[in-house]
Design an enzyme around this catalytic site. Structure first.
Site, mmCIF file in Angstrom:
data_model
loop_
_atom_site.group_PDB
_atom_site.id
_atom_site.type_symbol
_atom_site.label_atom_id
_atom_site.label_comp_id
_atom_site.label_asym_id
_atom_site.label_seq_id
_atom_site.Cartn_x
_atom_site.Cartn_y
_atom_site.Cartn_z
ATOM 1 C CB SER A 167 -0.802 0.518 1.528
ATOM 2 O OG SER A 167 -2.373 1.095 1.539
ATOM 3 C CG ASP A 213 -6.332 -1.928 -4.317
ATOM 4 O OD1 ASP A 213 -7.093 -1.652 -3.301
ATOM 5 O OD2 ASP A 213 -5.188 -2.766 -3.784
ATOM 6 C CG HIS A 245 -5.567 -1.967 -0.677
ATOM 7 N ND1 HIS A 245 -4.635 -1.181 -1.166
ATOM 8 C CD2 HIS A 245 -4.846 -1.705 0.517
ATOM 9 C CE1 HIS A 245 -3.748 -0.657 -0.920
ATOM 10 N NE2 HIS A 245 -4.593 -0.311 0.267
#
Length: 296
Positions: A167, A213, A245
């Site tokens: 991320s 995601d 995600h």
């Protein structure tokens, strides 16, 4: 002056001797040349899909915590390393967690990657809200600590280093690779970054994204990132079918398999792992895979 009849036999003998020497040289050089053609950094047995998909690789590992009080530039973390010292030094990888997350959120990656013959440092960030540029600097600070000051520094080849992250940490991975082109590999996982163009990047980069995601949608993050990296850098894009995600926050075999293969190929220059990059993974868990396919 010698007569022609004397000179010719000597020349012939010389040519025969030279030919014999060359033949002997070829025979002697053959195995040596073959050995030299293989990477001196190969570690572990010949790879198989079963080895890459197992919960642990062929190396036994140990770990140690790193206090934030003993380092500068990042927030401490955990080091994982092979216990063997018989195969020489290992490449090293620094990995960052995502936005608001601790290392524990993706800590399964530490021993998994280390067990394939790498020293891994999973970092804690300076704050949970650090942005990609900060996380990139922290990843590089962690590598510097690992190779220069850590207790395992003698186990590491400081010329063979890589970065990875999830991320915001994935965005930081791109930042680190951009600012330190001497790195051997980068693996952003579901990367998030407001910068969409990485045309300056030269580090071999594997981006892994999740089809579903909604935090860093692949259409506005992973795919543009991948497309902007020049093919000359060597790059690959793996999209996991139906993955959110947060796919790196639980054990994910396709992610581990491809990460290890990428790190082995580019950090260790181990062409035995080429088979797992070209043509690459397929099956129900894979939505898409693209690769520039490195030359063996």
């Amino acid at each position: 002056m010698s007569s022609p009849t004397t000179t010719r036999p000597r020349s012939a003998l010389a040519r025969l001797a030279l030919a014999a020497t060359l033949v002997a040289g070829v025979v002697l050089a053959g195995p040596t040349g073959a050995a030299q053609a293989a990477s001196p950094y190969e570690r572990g047995p010949d790879p198989t899909t079963a080895i890459l998909e197992a919960s642990r690789g062929p190396f036994a590992t140990s770990s140690q915590s790193v206090s934030s009080l003993s380092v500068t530039g990042f927030g401490g973390g955990v080091i994982y390393y092979p216990t063997s010292t018989s195969e020489g030094t290992f490449g090293a990888v620094a990995i960052s967690p995502g936005y608001t997350a601790a290392w524990s959120s993706i800590s399964w990656l530490g021993p998994r990657i280390a067990s394939h013959g790498f020293v891994v440092i999973g970092i804690e960030t300076n704050t949970r809200l650090d942005q990609p540029d900060s996380r990139g600097r922290q990843l590089l600070a962690a590598l510097d600590y690992l190779t220069q000051r850590s207790s395992v520094r003698t186990r590491i080849d400081s010329s063979r280093l890589a970065v990875a992250g999830h991320s915001m940490g994935g965005g930081g991975t791109l930042e680190a690779a951009s600012s330190r082109p001497s790195l051997q590999a980068a693996v952003p996982l579901a990367p998030w970054n407001t910068d969409k163009s990485w045309s300056e990047l030269r580090v071999p980069t594997l981006i892994i994204g999740g089809e579903s995601d909604t935090v860093a949608p692949v259409s506005t993050h992973s795919v543009p990132f991948y497309n902007s990296i020049p093919a000359s850098a060597e790059k690959a894009y793996l999209e996991l079918n139906g993955a959110s995600h947060f796919f790196p926050q639980t054990t994910n075999t396709p992610t581990a398999r491809q990460m290890v293969a990428w790190l082995k190929r580019f950090v260790d220059d181990d062409t035995r792992y080429e088979q797992f990059l070209c043509p690459g993974p397929s099956g129900s868990q894979i939505e898409e895979y693209r690769n520039t396919c490195p030359s063996a």
